[in-house]
Design an enzyme around this catalytic site. Structure first.
Site, PDB file in Angstrom:
ATOM      1  N   ARG A 114      77.000  41.520  53.024  1.00 11.08           N
ATOM      2  CA  ARG A 114      77.620  42.092  51.831  1.00 11.08           C
ATOM      3  C   ARG A 114      77.801  43.597  52.021  1.00 11.08           C
ATOM      4  O   ARG A 114      77.046  44.236  52.748  1.00 11.08           O
ATOM      5  CB  ARG A 114      76.736  41.818  50.612  1.00 11.08           C
ATOM      6  N   LYS A 179      63.864  37.059  54.416  1.00 15.04           N
ATOM      7  CA  LYS A 179      65.196  36.458  54.293  1.00 15.04           C
ATOM      8  C   LYS A 179      65.415  35.456  55.434  1.00 15.04           C
ATOM      9  O   LYS A 179      65.234  35.777  56.596  1.00 15.04           O
ATOM     10  CB  LYS A 179      66.240  37.581  54.357  1.00 15.04           C
ATOM     11  N   ARG A 312      65.640  44.318  43.645  1.00 13.78           N
ATOM     12  CA  ARG A 312      64.430  44.590  44.426  1.00 13.78           C
ATOM     13  C   ARG A 312      63.223  44.355  43.519  1.00 13.78           C
ATOM     14  O   ARG A 312      63.288  44.667  42.328  1.00 13.78           O
ATOM     15  CB  ARG A 312      64.387  46.047  44.900  1.00 13.78           C
TER      16      ARG A 312
HETATM   17  P1  ATP Z   1      70.809  42.404  48.563  1.00 15.04           P
HETATM   18  O1  ATP Z   1      71.822  41.338  48.625  1.00 15.04           O
HETATM   19  O2  ATP Z   1      69.912  42.264  47.396  1.00 15.04           O
HETATM   20  O3  ATP Z   1      71.351  43.798  48.717  1.00 15.04           O
HETATM   21  P2  ATP Z   1      69.900  42.460  51.309  1.00 15.04           P
HETATM   22  O4  ATP Z   1      69.054  43.668  51.573  1.00 15.04           O
HETATM   23  O5  ATP Z   1      69.516  41.199  52.001  1.00 15.04           O
HETATM   24  O6  ATP Z   1      69.850  42.123  49.783  1.00 15.04           O
HETATM   25  P3  ATP Z   1      72.576  42.034  52.070  1.00 15.04           P
HETATM   26  O7  ATP Z   1      73.737  42.934  52.055  1.00 15.04           O
HETATM   27  O8  ATP Z   1      72.617  40.793  51.243  1.00 15.04           O
HETATM   28  O9  ATP Z   1      71.341  42.890  51.695  1.00 15.04           O
HETATM   29  O10 ATP Z   1      72.302  41.551  53.567  1.00 15.04           O
HETATM   30  C1  ATP Z   1      72.552  42.384  54.669  1.00 15.04           C
HETATM   31  C2  ATP Z   1      71.240  42.845  55.243  1.00 15.04           C
HETATM   32  O11 ATP Z   1      70.650  41.741  55.908  1.00 15.04           O
HETATM   33  C3  ATP Z   1      71.400  43.889  56.346  1.00 15.04           C
HETATM   34  O12 ATP Z   1      71.254  45.170  55.816  1.00 15.04           O
HETATM   35  C4  ATP Z   1      70.289  43.572  57.331  1.00 15.04           C
HETATM   36  O13 ATP Z   1      69.155  44.355  57.064  1.00 15.04           O
HETATM   37  C5  ATP Z   1      69.913  42.159  57.033  1.00 15.04           C
HETATM   38  N1  ATP Z   1      70.234  41.224  58.138  1.00 15.04           N
HETATM   39  C6  ATP Z   1      71.169  41.321  59.086  1.00 15.04           C
HETATM   40  N2  ATP Z   1      71.151  40.268  59.900  1.00 15.04           N
HETATM   41  C7  ATP Z   1      70.161  39.473  59.441  1.00 15.04           C
HETATM   42  C8  ATP Z   1      69.662  38.234  59.849  1.00 15.04           C
HETATM   43  N3  ATP Z   1      70.175  37.555  60.877  1.00 15.04           N
HETATM   44  N4  ATP Z   1      68.643  37.742  59.110  1.00 15.04           N
HETATM   45  C9  ATP Z   1      68.120  38.381  58.049  1.00 15.04           C
HETATM   46  N5  ATP Z   1      68.563  39.552  57.614  1.00 15.04           N
HETATM   47  C10 ATP Z   1      69.578  40.085  58.307  1.00 15.04           C
HETATM   48  C1  BTN Z   2      74.355  38.791  53.372  1.00 17.80           C
HETATM   49  O1  BTN Z   2      73.234  38.361  53.097  1.00 17.80           O
HETATM   50  O2  BTN Z   2      74.632  39.987  53.318  1.00 17.80           O
HETATM   51  C2  BTN Z   2      75.436  37.812  53.771  1.00 17.80           C
HETATM   52  C3  BTN Z   2      75.372  37.430  55.221  1.00 17.80           C
HETATM   53  C4  BTN Z   2      76.433  36.406  55.569  1.00 17.80           C
HETATM   54  C5  BTN Z   2      76.479  36.098  57.040  1.00 17.80           C
HETATM   55  C6  BTN Z   2      77.448  34.980  57.339  1.00 17.80           C
HETATM   56  S1  BTN Z   2      77.321  34.427  59.020  1.00 17.80           S
HETATM   57  C7  BTN Z   2      78.767  33.455  58.814  1.00 17.80           C
HETATM   58  C8  BTN Z   2      79.736  34.293  58.007  1.00 17.80           C
HETATM   59  N1  BTN Z   2      80.493  35.176  58.868  1.00 17.80           N
HETATM   60  C9  BTN Z   2      80.193  36.467  58.646  1.00 17.80           C
HETATM   61  O3  BTN Z   2      80.688  37.436  59.253  1.00 17.80           O
HETATM   62  N2  BTN Z   2      79.313  36.561  57.634  1.00 17.80           N
HETATM   63  C10 BTN Z   2      78.926  35.266  57.126  1.00 17.80           C
END
Ligand code: ATP
Ligand code: BTN
Length: 317
Positions: A114, A179, A312
């Site tokens: 995201r 996560k 959070r």
């Molecule tokens: P929120 O959605 O509440 O902001 P979040 O911190 O998980 O939560 P997202 O934007 O949803 O943020 O997810 C992207 C984040 O996930 C990245 O900033 C990174 O820290 C983390 N991330 C990236 N790759 C992975 C992975 N394979 N598994 C878990 N976390 C990952």
């Molecule tokens: C998040 O938690 O921020 C969302 C992560 C979404 C990752 C998946 S992996 C398959 C698909 N292709 C991408 O580039 N992103 C989503």
């Protein structure tokens, strides 16, 4: 290169000569390809004089035939390597490919999360899954859809042995505070009329180390202690999504609201809601019939929705 990998994936030793014969190339060409596999895909290969070459850990690659035999739900395209399965799905929509269809990849070079964040996507370890749906029922069919996808992912994980999988608003799947899966929905077209939605899902499957992930994370393997065949996971996810998408289409999100709240890990918890630079402190009451977050803020119920919000846990919780 992947043909060589297909020969090595059993985790047994193969001599350079046998590999050369099978691929119709010289032994030095085999050597070059092996180096390429290590450098490009980050794979580790044992090289033992007199025995040959062996993958340090056996691999099971994605196989559309195997997935189809388990759950033939949508046409599937598998890429060895792609920038992002969501980006590829959007390109396919723009080129007129008929939905529904599913895009999978062994790795993503620019996997996205995201708000433009990076999603860590190493080769053959995790699931990178983008399902494209055509929506022609207007906004109602989009209401709460990303939360519904979270429910399907959570149940697929539980079926595969991750008993502690739960939900965090709006669409993360966690085990405890870690996560395990992320969801990114992307939309093209007119949401009030006809549009396409890409349901992008990343699930950590066999990943055991990932320094680049900037938050607490886990994987199916770390939770169950066993390696997981990603083909089985895709088939389970297909089944769960088919069921939940159908229920959502027929009855709307309100019919799933209670079920979602039951598995929300942060129900009743004190939280901070981050909206750009402002932080709103409150206690989670639940969600409304459209999937928006209900918070008690200074004794008053307030409702929040939108893609730019992050939740959070408060330090004092
Ligand atoms: P929120 O959605 O509440 O902001 P979040 O911190 O998980 O939560 P997202 O934007 O949803 O943020 O997810 C992207 C984040 O996930 C990245 O900033 C990174 O820290 C983390 N991330 C990236 N790759 C992975 C992975 N394979 N598994 C878990 N976390 C990952
Ligand atoms: C998040 O938690 O921020 C969302 C992560 C979404 C990752 C998946 S992996 C398959 C698909 N292709 C991408 O580039 N992103 C989503």
């Amino acid at each position: 290169m992947l043909t060589l990998l297909n020969l090595l994936k059993d985790g047994r030793f193969h001599s350079g000569e046998a590999l050369g014969i099978a691929l119709g190339i010289s032994r030095s060409a085999v050597w070059k390809q092996l180096q390429h596999l290590e450098a490009e895909l980050g794979l580790s290969i044992n090289k033992v004089r007199g025995r040959g070459y062996q993958l340090a850990a056996p691999l099971t690659l994605l196989d559309p035939l195997k997935i189809g035999a388990l759950a033939a739900v949508w046409p599937i395209t598998v890429f060895d390597s792609i920038d992002s399965t969501n980006a590829e799905a959007l390109r396919a929509i723009n080129q007129g490919r008929a939905a529904p269809f599913l895009v999978l990849a062994e790795r993503q070079i620019s996997g996205r999360g995201r708000r433009g964040r990076k999603w860590v996507s190493p080769f053959a370890e995790n699931l990178y899954y983008s399902l494209v749906l055509r929506i022609d029922g207007g906004m109602r069919q989009l209401e709460g859809l990303s939360l519904v996808v979270g429910l399907a992912v959570m149940h697929a994980l539980r079926k595969l042995g991750v008993a502690g999988a739960g939900l965090k608003w709006p669409n993360d799947v966690l085990v405890g505070n870690k996560k395990i899966a992320g969801i990114l929905l992307e939309l093209v077209g007119d949401p009030a009329d006809v549009c396409h939605v890409v349901l992008g899902i990343g699930i950590n499957v066999n990943m055991q180390v990932a320094e680049a992930v900037g938050q607490q994370w886990t994987s199916i393997r770390l939770e169950t202690g066993k390696s997981c065949d990603r083909n089985v996971l895709v088939a389970e996810l297909n089944e769960q999504l088919r069921g939940y998408i159908q229920r959502h289409q027929v009855d709307g999100f309100s019919a799933l609201q209670e079920e979602w709240e039951k598995d929300h890990m942060w129900q009743g918890r004190p939280v901070s809601l981050i909206a750009g630079v402002s932080h709103i402190e409150g206690v989670v009451l639940g969600i409304d019939s459209q999937g928006a977050l209900r918070l008690k803020v200074d004794g008053v119920e307030k409702v929040f929705s939108g893609g730019e919000l992050s939740l959070r846990l408060r330090d004092d919780s």
